[in-house]
Design a protein around this motif. Structure first.
Motif, short mmCIF file in Angstrom:
data_model
loop_
_atom_site.label_atom_id
_atom_site.label_comp_id
_atom_site.label_asym_id
_atom_site.label_seq_id
_atom_site.Cartn_x
_atom_site.Cartn_y
_atom_site.Cartn_z
N PHE A 18 42.93 37.19 30.87
CA PHE A 18 41.58 37.27 31.53
C PHE A 18 40.95 35.81 31.79
CE2 PHE A 18 36.96 37.38 31.56
CZ PHE A 18 36.86 38.37 32.62
N LEU A 19 40.86 34.89 30.79
CA LEU A 19 40.36 33.59 30.83
C LEU A 19 41.15 32.77 31.70
CD1 LEU A 19 39.10 33.51 27.08
CD2 LEU A 19 37.89 33.77 29.02
N LEU A 22 41.10 33.48 35.62
CA LEU A 22 39.81 33.22 36.44
C LEU A 22 40.35 32.03 37.45
CD1 LEU A 22 37.33 33.65 33.69
CD2 LEU A 22 37.44 34.98 36.03
N THR A 141 44.35 43.57 33.43
CA THR A 141 43.33 42.39 33.05
C THR A 141 43.54 41.28 34.32
OG1 THR A 141 43.35 43.06 30.75
CG2 THR A 141 42.56 40.71 31.51
N SER A 145 40.20 40.07 36.17
CA SER A 145 39.87 38.80 36.14
C SER A 145 39.85 38.08 37.54
CB SER A 145 40.74 37.79 35.30
OG SER A 145 40.31 36.60 35.21
N SER A 149 36.57 36.74 39.17
CA SER A 149 36.63 35.29 39.78
C SER A 149 36.13 35.31 41.19
CB SER A 149 38.13 34.77 39.80
OG SER A 149 38.12 33.45 40.22
N THR A 169 34.53 29.10 36.58
CA THR A 169 35.62 29.69 36.48
C THR A 169 36.81 29.10 35.94
OG1 THR A 169 36.29 29.50 38.66
CG2 THR A 169 34.82 31.43 38.28
#
Length: 395
Positions: A18-19, A22, A141, A145, A149, A169
């Motif tokens: 997820f991180l 972005l 996910t 994400s 974003s 982001t």
């Protein structure tokens, strides 16, 4: 490990993805702003997006090999850090087509260390009976994400500028290393090879090759849509008539991609119950029909356009988790990372070409010519589904 332990590891892998993701589509979310400032043609705008995919392709096979040999957590940690640094540099210092392309290329190299090694990590923790659902959560996910974003980047870009949107982001990718190294654990008994080397034995597996074909053409359609949807929505009469067209278009695209997370989960769960290939085929048929007709329906009033776009978002992703799960099931465990990385290399090679082909068709004949280039991908994938079904049934 107990089910709670498996779910915790799935949560760690999904949070890392997820991180990182972005970054993948933050450029697409602010595409109209960048095109105006840098005076890019449709082809040039597609190349900047395609550069990310090209960097990903360059590094994906080595990343998969490393995930077979070493802990996937370390591969994920390094990859996410490179992705975050490259994207922050794009936000801070990119001035035009050339350096923008280079920095997106660097970010793509880093992303290769995140997505496929994460799939290997999840597959290590889950048996085949529940793997479709787990992969649906993980791959879902990606859509969650991607959609967020679009929502975040579009809103920030409209308010304070596209560079701030890219920066906000991008920074989360730098938190991935402490997350996966601090909270993650490798699965007990996970298969590891004694040496790193490119094992091409999977290329003799006809079921695997058919699944790779499905995935490749699926990506042709999916990534073409995600790169160009905001720009398309901006020229539809319903969106153009709103008070803030850029914000509305970005929001619609973001929600549509968020719904893709549901498509991934639903597709993966259904495939555990009724089989992989039926779910894949229905999803591709639905998305292909929308791709073929979307530009012709640009006149729709806003409520109908929104409904169509949201259905599109679910259909575009419902085949993804079943396809990747199929790959993990038709190859040997010790070759899974390599198999997934080759799948991703071949599959994402189409994403370098698809946005550029769309841009060329757009320059040549408008959206009515451009969107059918994406439908071609969905229908080509259906041919590969038929081959996959035949090889699985005969194997």
């Amino acid at each position: 490990m107990a089910p709670d332990g498996r779910r915790r590891m799935l949560a760690v892998a999904s949070a890392a993805l997820f991180l990182s993701v972005l970054v993948w589509f933050n450029y697409s979310a602010v595409l109209p702003f960048v095109v105006d400032e840098w005076e890019l043609s449709g082809t040039e705008a597609g190349i900047v997006f395609g550069a990310f995919q090209a960097g990903y392709l360059l590094a994906i096979v080595p990343a998969g090999m490393l995930a077979d040999r070493y802990s996937p957590r370390w591969v994920i940690a390094v990859g996410a850090t490179v992705t975050g640094i490259g994207s922050l540099a794009f936000a801070a210092g990119a001035t035009g087509f050339l350096d923008g392309t280079l920095l997106r290329f660097l970010s793509g190299i880093g992303m290769a260390g995140v997505y496929v090694p994460g799939m290997r990590f999840v597959a290590d923790w889950y048996a085949e009976s529940g793997r479709g659902t787990a992969m649906g959560v993980y791959i879902g996910t990606f859509s969650l994400s991607s959609g967020l974003s679009f929502l975040v980047a579009s809103g920030i870009a409209s308010a304070v500028g596209w560079r701030s949107a890219i920066a906000v982001t991008s920074v989360g990718a730098l938190a991935v290393a402490p997350l996966v190294l601090g909270l993650g654990r490798d699965a007990p008994g996970a298969t590891r090879r004694d040496r790193v080397g490119l094992d091409l034995a999977v290329l003799r597996n006809r079921s695997y090759l058919a699944a790779v074909g499905v995935y490749s053409w699926h990506n042709w359609e999916l990534f073409g849509v995600r790169n160009w949807l905001v720009a398309f929505l901006l020229v539809t009469p319903a969106v153009a008539a709103t008070a803030s067209p850029a914000l509305v278009a970005g929001t619609l695209a973001g929600v549509m991609i968020l719904l893709g997370g549901f498509g991934n989960l639903a597709g993966g769960t259904l495939s555990d119950r009724i089989g992989r290939t039926p779910v894949i085929a229905v999803a591709l048929l639905a998305s292909g029909l929308v791709s073929a007709t979307l530009a012709l329906l640009s006149w729709l009033p806003l409520p109908a356009l929104v409904a169509l776009v949201f259905v599109y978002g679910v259909a575009l992703t419902a085949d993804s988790a079943p396809t990747s799960t199929t790959v993990t099931e038709v190859v040997a465990d010790e070759r899974m990372g390599t198999a997934l990385s080759i799948q991703s290399f071949v599959g994402f090679s189409t994403t370098v070409v698809s946005p550029v082909a769309f841009g060329w068709a757009l320059d040549s004949g408008g959206y009515a010519l451009a969107f059918p280039t994406l439908a071609f991908g969905a229908f080509a994938a259906l041919v590969c589904v038929a081959l996959l079904r035949r090889t699985v049934d005969s194997g």
